[in-house]
Design a protein around this motif. Structure first.
Motif, PDB file in Angstrom:
ATOM      1  N   VAL A 248       7.959  -2.341  -7.415  1.00 19.31           N
ATOM      2  CA  VAL A 248       6.775  -3.082  -7.870  1.00 19.31           C
ATOM      3  C   VAL A 248       5.838  -2.212  -8.711  1.00 19.31           C
ATOM      4  O   VAL A 248       4.729  -2.610  -9.020  1.00 19.31           O
ATOM      5  CB  VAL A 248       5.996  -3.670  -6.668  1.00 19.31           C
ATOM      6  CG1 VAL A 248       6.857  -4.674  -5.921  1.00 19.31           C
ATOM      7  CG2 VAL A 248       5.508  -2.588  -5.708  1.00 19.31           C
ATOM      8  N   GLU A 249       6.304  -1.037  -9.108  1.00 16.92           N
ATOM      9  CA  GLU A 249       5.426  -0.122  -9.835  1.00 16.92           C
ATOM     10  C   GLU A 249       5.073  -0.633 -11.230  1.00 16.92           C
ATOM     11  O   GLU A 249       4.129  -0.152 -11.857  1.00 16.92           O
ATOM     12  CB  GLU A 249       6.056   1.268  -9.926  1.00 16.92           C
ATOM     13  CG  GLU A 249       7.399   1.307 -10.634  1.00 16.92           C
ATOM     14  CD  GLU A 249       8.060   2.680 -10.517  1.00 16.92           C
ATOM     15  OE1 GLU A 249       7.503   3.538  -9.792  1.00 16.92           O
ATOM     16  OE2 GLU A 249       9.122   2.885 -11.141  1.00 16.92           O
ATOM     17  N   ASP A 250       5.816  -1.637 -11.714  1.00 14.02           N
ATOM     18  CA  ASP A 250       5.514  -2.206 -13.019  1.00 14.02           C
ATOM     19  C   ASP A 250       4.459  -3.309 -12.946  1.00 14.02           C
ATOM     20  O   ASP A 250       4.084  -3.890 -13.973  1.00 14.02           O
ATOM     21  CB  ASP A 250       6.792  -2.783 -13.642  1.00 14.02           C
ATOM     22  CG  ASP A 250       7.452  -3.844 -12.768  1.00 14.02           C
ATOM     23  OD1 ASP A 250       7.321  -3.758 -11.528  1.00 14.02           O
ATOM     24  OD2 ASP A 250       8.105  -4.753 -13.310  1.00 14.02           O
ATOM     25  N   VAL A 251       3.955  -3.603 -11.744  1.00 11.68           N
ATOM     26  CA  VAL A 251       2.981  -4.683 -11.550  1.00 11.68           C
ATOM     27  C   VAL A 251       1.578  -4.096 -11.454  1.00 11.68           C
ATOM     28  O   VAL A 251       1.322  -3.186 -10.659  1.00 11.68           O
ATOM     29  CB  VAL A 251       3.307  -5.488 -10.268  1.00 11.68           C
ATOM     30  CG1 VAL A 251       2.266  -6.583 -10.058  1.00 11.68           C
ATOM     31  CG2 VAL A 251       4.705  -6.079 -10.359  1.00 11.68           C
ATOM     32  N   GLU A 252       0.675  -4.639 -12.253  1.00 12.40           N
ATOM     33  CA  GLU A 252      -0.708  -4.195 -12.218  1.00 12.40           C
ATOM     34  C   GLU A 252      -1.520  -5.084 -11.282  1.00 12.40           C
ATOM     35  O   GLU A 252      -1.146  -6.204 -10.984  1.00 12.40           O
ATOM     36  CB  GLU A 252      -1.314  -4.241 -13.631  1.00 12.40           C
ATOM     37  CG  GLU A 252      -0.623  -3.312 -14.625  1.00 12.40           C
ATOM     38  CD  GLU A 252      -1.232  -3.400 -16.007  1.00 12.40           C
ATOM     39  OE1 GLU A 252      -2.134  -4.241 -16.205  1.00 12.40           O
ATOM     40  OE2 GLU A 252      -0.796  -2.635 -16.893  1.00 12.40           O
ATOM     41  N   GLY A 253      -2.668  -4.569 -10.820  1.00 15.80           N
ATOM     42  CA  GLY A 253      -3.547  -5.378  -9.996  1.00 15.80           C
ATOM     43  C   GLY A 253      -3.893  -4.717  -8.683  1.00 15.80           C
ATOM     44  O   GLY A 253      -3.572  -3.548  -8.439  1.00 15.80           O
TER      45      GLY A 253
END
Length: 262
Positions: A248-253
């Motif tokens: 999930v390291e490509d997900v921002e927030g």
């Protein structure tokens, strides 16, 4: 209740492929994700054990106030969701292999399904195949060994490529022009699959359709979160959190990944 989180569980990190689709479609919604990697893969377990694990995950999500639960695991859906719906009042969304769109689109009338043993052996899978595969040849293939490799982050390893070739080549020889992914771990193999499959073979997974169904059910039950606050995402795993974090390291927030014994 509309401000409560969406609960999602899977037998490991694979369900994050579904979680990402939900998060993209419903950016206002808080989520809680359970990666039961300690017990992965579910596909090799008995129906009784799959149901026990699914109940455990469900009750943990309900304790945290989830307003809807997504069973982001094909094996758990096909073996446990009927019991879960009978036992709990919260809405449940399940995952089924997308046989219908593949059957409708296939020109060769031959569709391959790559799934776990637990999914392929279930009565729900068999009824889905019978209902949507009129005139279509369905070639079933167990993806034995793939889930542990994905859980280990080896999505493009030589071992993974070797297994995939072993599984898809016989289906290609039979004329397959659509490959249905029947496990939420498998979308992470799509880049690798595309490198070994002919260009005319279309790969189909259920992620977007599941996210749309979550939205439909939330709207139907007046549970959509209309808050403008930044959504909060809590992801838990019962093994090394670094593995889940890498998916999930490509997900921002506003996102946290933690270890939790469950």
């Amino acid at each position: 209740m509309s401000s409560k989180p969406i609960g999602i569980f899977d037998s490991g990190v694979g369900g994050t492929s579904i979680w990402k689709e939900i998060q993209n479609l419903l950016p206002n919604e808080d989520t809680i994700y359970l990666a039961d990697s300690k017990n992965a893969p579910y596909g090799e377990k008995s129906q009784e054990e799959i149901l026990r694990l699914s109940i455990k995950n469900t009750e943990l999500l309900l304790e945290r106030g989830c307003k809807i639960i997504v069973v982001a695991c094909n094996t758990a859906t096909t073996n446990a969701i009927t019991n879960l719906r009978a036992q709990y009042s919260v809405p449940f969304i399940g995952i089924e292999p997308a046989i219908k769109p593949a059957a409708l689109q296939s020109k060769s009338k031959t569709v391959g399904v790559l799934a776990t043993k637990g999914t392929l052996a279930s009565s729900l899978f068999n009824s889905t195949s019978e209902n949507h595969a009129n005139g279509i040849r369905i070639i079933e293939q167990e993806g034995t060994g793939l889930v542990p490799l994905i859980e280990g982050g080896k999505v493009a390893s030589e071992e993974t490529i070797g297994l995939l070739n072993t599984y898809v080549n016989p289906m290609l020889e039979e004329g397959m022009d659509h490959l249905v992914l029947g496990c939420t771990h498998y979308p992470y193999l799509i880049p690798t699959l595309k490198s070994i499959l002919p260009a005319h073979v279309k790969i189909i997974d259920s992620g977007e359709a599941v996210a749309r169904q979550v939205k439909v059910i939330l709207e139907k039950n007046n549970l959509l979160n209309t808050s403008k606050d930044i959504a909060r995402h809590q992801l838990y795993t019962n093994i090394n959190p670094g593995v889940l974090q890498s998916f999930v390291e490509d997900v921002e927030g506003n996102l946290s990944v933690q270890r939790l014994d469950f």
